[in-house]
Design a protein around this motif. Sequence first.
Motif, PDB file in Angstrom:
ATOM      1  N   SER A  81       3.010   6.570 -20.821  1.00 42.04           N
ATOM      2  CA  SER A  81       3.602   5.406 -20.709  1.00 42.04           C
ATOM      3  C   SER A  81       3.789   4.992 -19.278  1.00 42.04           C
ATOM      4  N   GLN A  82       4.254   5.895 -18.342  1.00 47.20           N
ATOM      5  CA  GLN A  82       4.101   5.516 -17.009  1.00 47.20           C
ATOM      6  C   GLN A  82       2.856   4.946 -16.518  1.00 47.20           C
ATOM      7  N   ASP A  83       2.164   5.878 -17.019  1.00 42.05           N
ATOM      8  CA  ASP A  83       0.435   5.315 -16.462  1.00 42.05           C
ATOM      9  C   ASP A  83       0.162   3.832 -16.853  1.00 42.05           C
ATOM     10  N   ILE A  84       0.646   3.330 -17.986  1.00 42.66           N
ATOM     11  CA  ILE A  84       0.483   2.027 -18.539  1.00 42.66           C
ATOM     12  C   ILE A  84       1.022   1.153 -17.494  1.00 42.66           C
ATOM     13  N   ALA A  85       2.561   1.315 -17.494  1.00 34.98           N
ATOM     14  CA  ALA A  85       3.095   0.379 -16.393  1.00 34.98           C
ATOM     15  C   ALA A  85       2.768   0.369 -15.139  1.00 34.98           C
ATOM     16  N   PHE A  86       2.268   1.909 -14.569  1.00 33.70           N
ATOM     17  CA  PHE A  86       1.785   1.578 -13.017  1.00 33.70           C
ATOM     18  C   PHE A  86       0.445   0.854 -13.077  1.00 33.70           C
ATOM     19  N   ASP A  87      -0.537   1.330 -14.126  1.00 31.45           N
ATOM     20  CA  ASP A  87      -2.006   0.561 -13.853  1.00 31.45           C
ATOM     21  C   ASP A  87      -1.836  -1.170 -14.025  1.00 31.45           C
ATOM     22  N   ALA A  88      -0.651  -1.354 -14.801  1.00 29.83           N
ATOM     23  CA  ALA A  88      -0.445  -2.886 -14.722  1.00 29.83           C
ATOM     24  C   ALA A  88       0.171  -3.542 -13.462  1.00 29.83           C
ATOM     25  N   TYR A  89       1.080  -2.660 -13.120  1.00 30.03           N
ATOM     26  CA  TYR A  89       1.646  -2.795 -11.650  1.00 30.03           C
ATOM     27  C   TYR A  89       0.710  -3.147 -10.588  1.00 30.03           C
ATOM     28  N   CYS A 129      -8.858  -7.654 -15.799  1.00 31.88           N
ATOM     29  CA  CYS A 129      -7.740  -7.630 -16.318  1.00 31.88           C
ATOM     30  C   CYS A 129      -7.133  -9.015 -16.004  1.00 31.88           C
ATOM     31  N   ASN A 130      -6.633  -9.693 -17.273  1.00 32.57           N
ATOM     32  CA  ASN A 130      -5.758 -10.957 -17.009  1.00 32.57           C
ATOM     33  C   ASN A 130      -4.223 -10.505 -16.878  1.00 32.57           C
ATOM     34  N   GLN A 131      -3.537 -11.022 -15.832  1.00 38.36           N
ATOM     35  CA  GLN A 131      -2.159 -10.520 -15.428  1.00 38.36           C
ATOM     36  C   GLN A 131      -1.182 -10.705 -16.703  1.00 38.36           C
ATOM     37  N   ARG A 132      -1.582 -11.803 -17.641  1.00 31.54           N
ATOM     38  CA  ARG A 132      -0.759 -11.704 -19.006  1.00 31.54           C
ATOM     39  C   ARG A 132      -0.642 -10.244 -19.639  1.00 31.54           C
ATOM     40  N   PHE A 133      -1.742  -9.791 -19.575  1.00 27.96           N
ATOM     41  CA  PHE A 133      -2.147  -8.643 -20.710  1.00 27.96           C
ATOM     42  C   PHE A 133      -2.580  -7.363 -19.868  1.00 27.96           C
ATOM     43  N   SER A 134      -2.472  -7.254 -18.538  1.00 22.49           N
ATOM     44  CA  SER A 134      -2.859  -6.424 -17.865  1.00 22.49           C
ATOM     45  C   SER A 134      -2.784  -4.793 -18.440  1.00 22.49           C
ATOM     46  N   ALA A 135      -1.423  -4.703 -18.512  1.00 27.94           N
ATOM     47  CA  ALA A 135      -1.031  -3.176 -19.294  1.00 27.94           C
ATOM     48  C   ALA A 135      -2.135  -2.813 -20.541  1.00 27.94           C
ATOM     49  N   THR A 136      -2.163  -3.688 -21.277  1.00 31.82           N
ATOM     50  CA  THR A 136      -3.127  -3.442 -22.584  1.00 31.82           C
ATOM     51  C   THR A 136      -4.538  -3.519 -22.330  1.00 31.82           C
ATOM     52  N   MET A 142       1.013  -1.055   0.075  1.00 33.02           N
ATOM     53  CA  MET A 142      -0.141   0.040  -0.091  1.00 33.02           C
ATOM     54  C   MET A 142       0.875   1.294   0.148  1.00 33.02           C
ATOM     55  N   ALA A 143       1.983   1.129   0.717  1.00 33.48           N
ATOM     56  CA  ALA A 143       2.735   2.180   0.806  1.00 33.48           C
ATOM     57  C   ALA A 143       3.628   2.470  -0.606  1.00 33.48           C
ATOM     58  N   ALA A 144       3.864   1.497  -1.338  1.00 31.99           N
ATOM     59  CA  ALA A 144       4.391   1.726  -2.528  1.00 31.99           C
ATOM     60  C   ALA A 144       3.433   2.095  -3.629  1.00 31.99           C
ATOM     61  N   LEU A 145       2.118   1.915  -3.470  1.00 33.40           N
ATOM     62  CA  LEU A 145       1.065   2.139  -4.409  1.00 33.40           C
ATOM     63  C   LEU A 145       0.747   3.764  -3.999  1.00 33.40           C
ATOM     64  N   LEU A 146       0.820   4.251  -2.847  1.00 29.61           N
ATOM     65  CA  LEU A 146       0.574   5.648  -2.562  1.00 29.61           C
ATOM     66  C   LEU A 146       1.951   6.386  -3.229  1.00 29.61           C
ATOM     67  N   PHE A 147       3.107   6.016  -3.257  1.00 29.48           N
ATOM     68  CA  PHE A 147       4.319   6.860  -3.733  1.00 29.48           C
ATOM     69  C   PHE A 147       4.228   6.745  -5.290  1.00 29.48           C
ATOM     70  N   LEU A 148       4.108   5.490  -5.845  1.00 31.23           N
ATOM     71  CA  LEU A 148       3.830   5.392  -7.188  1.00 31.23           C
ATOM     72  C   LEU A 148       2.612   6.101  -7.729  1.00 31.23           C
ATOM     73  N   GLY A 149       1.550   6.195  -6.983  1.00 32.26           N
ATOM     74  CA  GLY A 149       0.546   6.934  -7.513  1.00 32.26           C
ATOM     75  C   GLY A 149       0.847   8.373  -7.429  1.00 32.26           C
ATOM     76  N   PHE A 150       1.567   8.826  -6.547  1.00 32.39           N
ATOM     77  CA  PHE A 150       2.022  10.234  -6.617  1.00 32.39           C
ATOM     78  C   PHE A 150       2.933  10.448  -7.946  1.00 32.39           C
ATOM     79  N   ALA A 151       3.919   9.688  -8.252  1.00 34.61           N
ATOM     80  CA  ALA A 151       4.681   9.648  -9.426  1.00 34.61           C
ATOM     81  C   ALA A 151       3.968   9.629 -10.699  1.00 34.61           C
ATOM     82  N   SER A 152       2.944   9.075 -10.655  1.00 35.83           N
ATOM     83  CA  SER A 152       1.880   8.919 -11.864  1.00 35.83           C
ATOM     84  C   SER A 152       1.393  10.228 -12.215  1.00 35.83           C
TER      85      SER A 152
END
Length: 415
Positions: A110-118, A333-340, A1-11
């Motif tokens: 592009s960061q949003d794509i990676a963060f949403d998938a993460y 989302c399926n984990q294999r394709f979560s970014a797309t 949850m802490a990681a998501l808070l910081f990465l949400g800030f970065a996004s």
Amino acid sequence: MAALLFLGFASGLPLFLTSRTLQSWMTVEGVDLASIGAFSLVGVPYSLKFLWSPLIDRYMPPFLGRRRGWLVITQVGLTLAIAAMALQNPTQALQLLAVNALLIAFLSASQDIAFDAYRTDVLEEREMGAGAAVAVLGYRIALLLTGSLALILADRIPWTAVYLCLAGLMAISIVFSIWAPEPILRDRPPSSLAEAIKMPFLEFFQRSGLFQGIAILVFIVLYKLGDALVNNMSLPFLLQAGFSQTDIGAIQGGMGLLATIVGVLAGGAVLSQLGINRSLWIFGGLQAVSNLTYLILAQIGRNYPFMVVAINIENFCAGLGTAAFVAFLMSLCNQRFSATQFALLSSLMAVSRDILVAPAGRIVELTGWTTFFLLTLIAALPGLLLLPLFAPWNPGPLPVPRPGLGDVEDSDHSE
């Protein structure tokens, strides 16, 4: 949850740097309004990010894993691109400024794509409500920082120095990505780019069925339509009702933002107890009914206490709906394709926010404010009426994505 808070800030950090904050800099420098308006086009990558999202599903960086590796790559690029804005001069090289801003928008999308998938991959189903809420909280804090604090700093130091400070914050985000836990990879990634492009569609409809899949996609477009209509016209309404810009900025921009954050956090907490299905029903209903507070305000006119009530109720309920909606998108989302898959689904969500709301001003001219706000409630109903088709009222969670066609064809490579 802490990681998501910081990465949400970065996004959220780069978003205003190519829109509101940049417009303020250009206005101060005396750039003409036509050029400032045209700069809205640099935000196009946010709407088209699904076009290159398969690349992030298909290719894994040689460091930090499938999701964090892409986060670090985009954040390094953003740090350099934001710092490069300090070298720009809006009055002398507007085209170069536009190219720089477009690069920031592309890397940010592009960061949003990676963060949403993460976020989708790292959370278990029971954590999705809280995870969605915490990530949105970080994102909103970043918007508050870049939308308010940056302007305050600009009154004291040059805009070039402001962008350098924000580039420093972006650089700190790289540490967050390195520190964050990498999601456990339960299914093999796509084995080819062609598979990464076509399989997200096939897997989604294979899992949900054609009829239910289409219903889900229509629902995504319609669920927040009533809320989007109100958001699109709330500022003109409040100004025409006689409230000052200072009042609106303080209450809608300050208290309203806080109410949204509280709504998102409360929604995440309640969702973890009720499940996604019931939360979509309850929060969607509250989100729709909250529009009536603006209808009452249109009836009683310039009333400051009730303006505070209307703004806070509407924003709080919108936050509840956002928590349920983001968790719902992740569950699809399926984990294999979560970014797309997440990029495609969130692009559909943007249809109501950016396109379907376009006639709102004309509707107000034809009907008046009271009828318009009543129509926003009606506009929210079709999305709610679709819920029985794929999210019936029951205590069970939504189905977890099952292996897609690629897993069946290459089952010897699956876990």
